[in-house]
Enzyme design. Sequence first.
Site, PDB file in Angstrom:
ATOM      1  N   LYS A 176       0.807  -1.213   0.000  1.00  0.00           N
ATOM      2  CA  LYS A 176       0.000   0.000   0.000  1.00  0.00           C
ATOM      3  C   LYS A 176       0.847   1.273   0.000  1.00  0.00           C
ATOM      4  O   LYS A 176       0.453   2.272  -0.591  1.00  0.00           O
ATOM      5  CB  LYS A 176      -0.951  -0.010   1.197  1.00  0.00           C
ATOM      6  CG  LYS A 176      -1.979  -1.121   1.081  1.00  0.00           C
ATOM      7  CD  LYS A 176      -3.136  -0.953   2.033  1.00  0.00           C
ATOM      8  CE  LYS A 176      -4.129  -2.078   1.828  1.00  0.00           C
ATOM      9  NZ  LYS A 176      -5.330  -1.955   2.629  1.00  0.00           N
TER      10      LYS A 176
ATOM     11  N   GLU B  27      -2.921   7.390   7.491  1.00  0.00           N
ATOM     12  CA  GLU B  27      -3.653   8.305   6.606  1.00  0.00           C
ATOM     13  C   GLU B  27      -4.833   8.924   7.337  1.00  0.00           C
ATOM     14  O   GLU B  27      -5.268   8.432   8.376  1.00  0.00           O
ATOM     15  CB  GLU B  27      -4.085   7.596   5.310  1.00  0.00           C
ATOM     16  CG  GLU B  27      -4.946   6.388   5.499  1.00  0.00           C
ATOM     17  CD  GLU B  27      -5.310   5.702   4.182  1.00  0.00           C
ATOM     18  OE1 GLU B  27      -4.449   5.579   3.305  1.00  0.00           O
ATOM     19  OE2 GLU B  27      -6.464   5.288   4.059  1.00  0.00           O
TER      20      GLU B  27
ATOM     21  N   HIS C   6     -15.020  -4.609   7.038  1.00  0.00           N
ATOM     22  CA  HIS C   6     -14.182  -4.339   5.875  1.00  0.00           C
ATOM     23  C   HIS C   6     -14.253  -5.414   4.803  1.00  0.00           C
ATOM     24  O   HIS C   6     -13.406  -5.479   3.914  1.00  0.00           O
ATOM     25  CB  HIS C   6     -12.720  -4.106   6.284  1.00  0.00           C
ATOM     26  CG  HIS C   6     -12.571  -3.070   7.338  1.00  0.00           C
ATOM     27  ND1 HIS C   6     -12.710  -1.727   7.083  1.00  0.00           N
ATOM     28  CD2 HIS C   6     -12.354  -3.172   8.673  1.00  0.00           C
ATOM     29  CE1 HIS C   6     -12.563  -1.060   8.204  1.00  0.00           C
ATOM     30  NE2 HIS C   6     -12.355  -1.905   9.185  1.00  0.00           N
TER      31      HIS C   6
ATOM     32  N   ARG D 219      -5.701  -7.997  -9.929  1.00  0.00           N
ATOM     33  CA  ARG D 219      -6.304  -9.287 -10.296  1.00  0.00           C
ATOM     34  C   ARG D 219      -7.750  -9.071 -10.719  1.00  0.00           C
ATOM     35  O   ARG D 219      -8.262  -7.967 -10.619  1.00  0.00           O
ATOM     36  CB  ARG D 219      -6.284 -10.225  -9.088  1.00  0.00           C
ATOM     37  CG  ARG D 219      -6.969  -9.553  -7.906  1.00  0.00           C
ATOM     38  CD  ARG D 219      -7.156 -10.455  -6.721  1.00  0.00           C
ATOM     39  NE  ARG D 219      -7.354  -9.682  -5.510  1.00  0.00           N
ATOM     40  CZ  ARG D 219      -8.507  -9.186  -5.098  1.00  0.00           C
ATOM     41  NH1 ARG D 219      -9.584  -9.368  -5.830  1.00  0.00           N
ATOM     42  NH2 ARG D 219      -8.610  -8.486  -3.994  1.00  0.00           N
TER      43      ARG D 219
END
Lengths: 164, 497
Positions: free
Chosen positions: B115, B199, B234, B291
Amino acid sequence: MKTWLRLGDKKRCVELPDNITEPGRHACIVDNRTVEADVMVTEENILSLIVEGRQYRCLLDGDALVLAGRRYEFAVEDPRSLRGRSGGAEGSSGPRTLKAPMPGRVVRVMVSVGDEVEAMQGVVVIEAMKMQNELKVPKAGRISKVAVATDATVEAGQVLIVVE
Amino acid sequence: MKKVLIANRGEIALRVMRACREMGLATVAVYSDVDRAALHVAYADEAYRLGPGPATESYLRGDLILEVAQQAGADAIHPGYGFLSENAEFAEACETAGITFIGPPASAMRALGSKTKARQAADAAQMPRVPGSVKGLATIEEALSVAAQIGYPVMLKAAAGGGGKGMRAVLAATEMAAAYSTASSEAERSFGSGEVYLEKLIERPRHIEIQVIADTHGSCLYLGERECSVQRRHQKVIEEAPSAVVGEDLRRRMGEAAVRLALSAGYVNAGTVEFLVDSDQNFYFLEMNTRLQVEHPVTELITGLDLVAMQLRVAMGEPLGVRQQEVYLRGHAIECRIYAEDPENNFMPSPGKITRLLQPGGPGIREDCGVYEGWTVPLDYDPMLSKLITYGATREEAITRMVRALDEYVVGGIRTNIGLFRRILLDEEFRSAQIDTGYLDRLLAHSATEDESTVPEDVIALAAAILTQRQKTSSLSPVPVAVSRWRSAGRTEGLRA
């Protein structure tokens, strides 16, 4: 023949003629009311029922009836048992068992025989389908039996722990 | 390309094999010991055993899979999603062995896989991303200073993360030390790397992603967006396309940003660029999935394109053959992920034998299913059984169609989350598309209001009694009593008249 059922919090009595599973129209009695039902078992555990012109496709799945996408859980009751299902429930005084709620693999056993545990204390971790679930003892007390070990495969309903 | 090995199982293995069959390509399945009777094996032209049930000894054994591919003479491998699909070493090993990996080159996977690296790539491609650090945080002090710059609340995330692991919201500086160490250790345990970055926490974001596909001739398309805001812990639960809040202008801006990122990373084949969109329609790059995604069918339905067939053609070196202005979006599609889990019992997994499977049909229904009646769902893998997808001219039509399809859908013997979908689809907020990534958790925090049943209780009691009695009598006399079909038919007819 009479059948006593528990549907939600209600107890129902259904009286069926002996030839009920033969296709055709039958007079049935539901809680003293007569219900005319057209019965057709179309497949194993699947029934098409026509009552007052309305058609219901019903499916038996274990202890539940599936009808129009909804599940209705029910229990067949023994008419001789006056206390019903709740009568046989284990009290907090006797030994209680912790059973596997699903098949899986034992990842961890966190207690051994003789340990004192709090109510709702996590004691066994079972893994199934990439998810780990911590199972808790139903009451406080002393562990009197540990019936499984790490890495064991267990079936749903299998006794894992006994607490007294 | 003549023969394709599918290094996966379940519905996605079938999905890929179907495209292969339509294109005249032979298919090779691989399976673990618990999957010998699985549907993907029965669908394939050839099938080879990998090893015992656990994925680490079967579907994750890249070395074994390559051996099988060579032995079977397969010239390409499709990894599906999950398992080895985002494993750059495996993609590289395929290349070395002279076998085509149907997916991006290892270099693009590496550039976008972590990430933090992906955030650096986003900066290079000049696309908006969530404010915060672009590399791993070395110390708690560094975390504190970055957080002070961007302002609380912030989110700590694992660089190698996924599926919500190694993720912690930090509302104030006093919480940082504890959150940093738990996020870092959870990341270490789950992904083998404790690297975390920080973040800004976007409040009530929508999860909206752009499907891209690039060929080896330097052309890259965006195929519209998918909204996946309905999530539990999530994990996506319902996906739809298009998003109710994305208009033409926003779609173009997000699409062009996604294409810029893909091209700058040398990306080839299908991929998905995920964004968070805030209530003011600002979009922020989240990550790229290198993917094919679980939810690709909703894009297929609204674009009329076959993404897997496109993947195969790109892997053969063919150009995309479609220009951006030729990509039209039409109608609306919704996908429900049917899982073997019990929403009424804390979403406990429910493996076991499927005693009954009644699947929906009729207009606007697509089902990508990996199971069948009589099969025992193993406990070794992901609990997804099937994907039910509906298509309609409008969002409203796709939703009503889905409710109808769910009413037709019966899975007996194990528990599924079908009931949960009805609850979501009938919910006012979902209906009016007022959703964000916290929507489902908020809905589940309230106990379900009794779903109005239109079936009289007498009928339920009667049906339950009849089927119970029938079960009892059939178990007493396994040999069926000979009843003349003519006689019973005559009786039925007589009564009907």
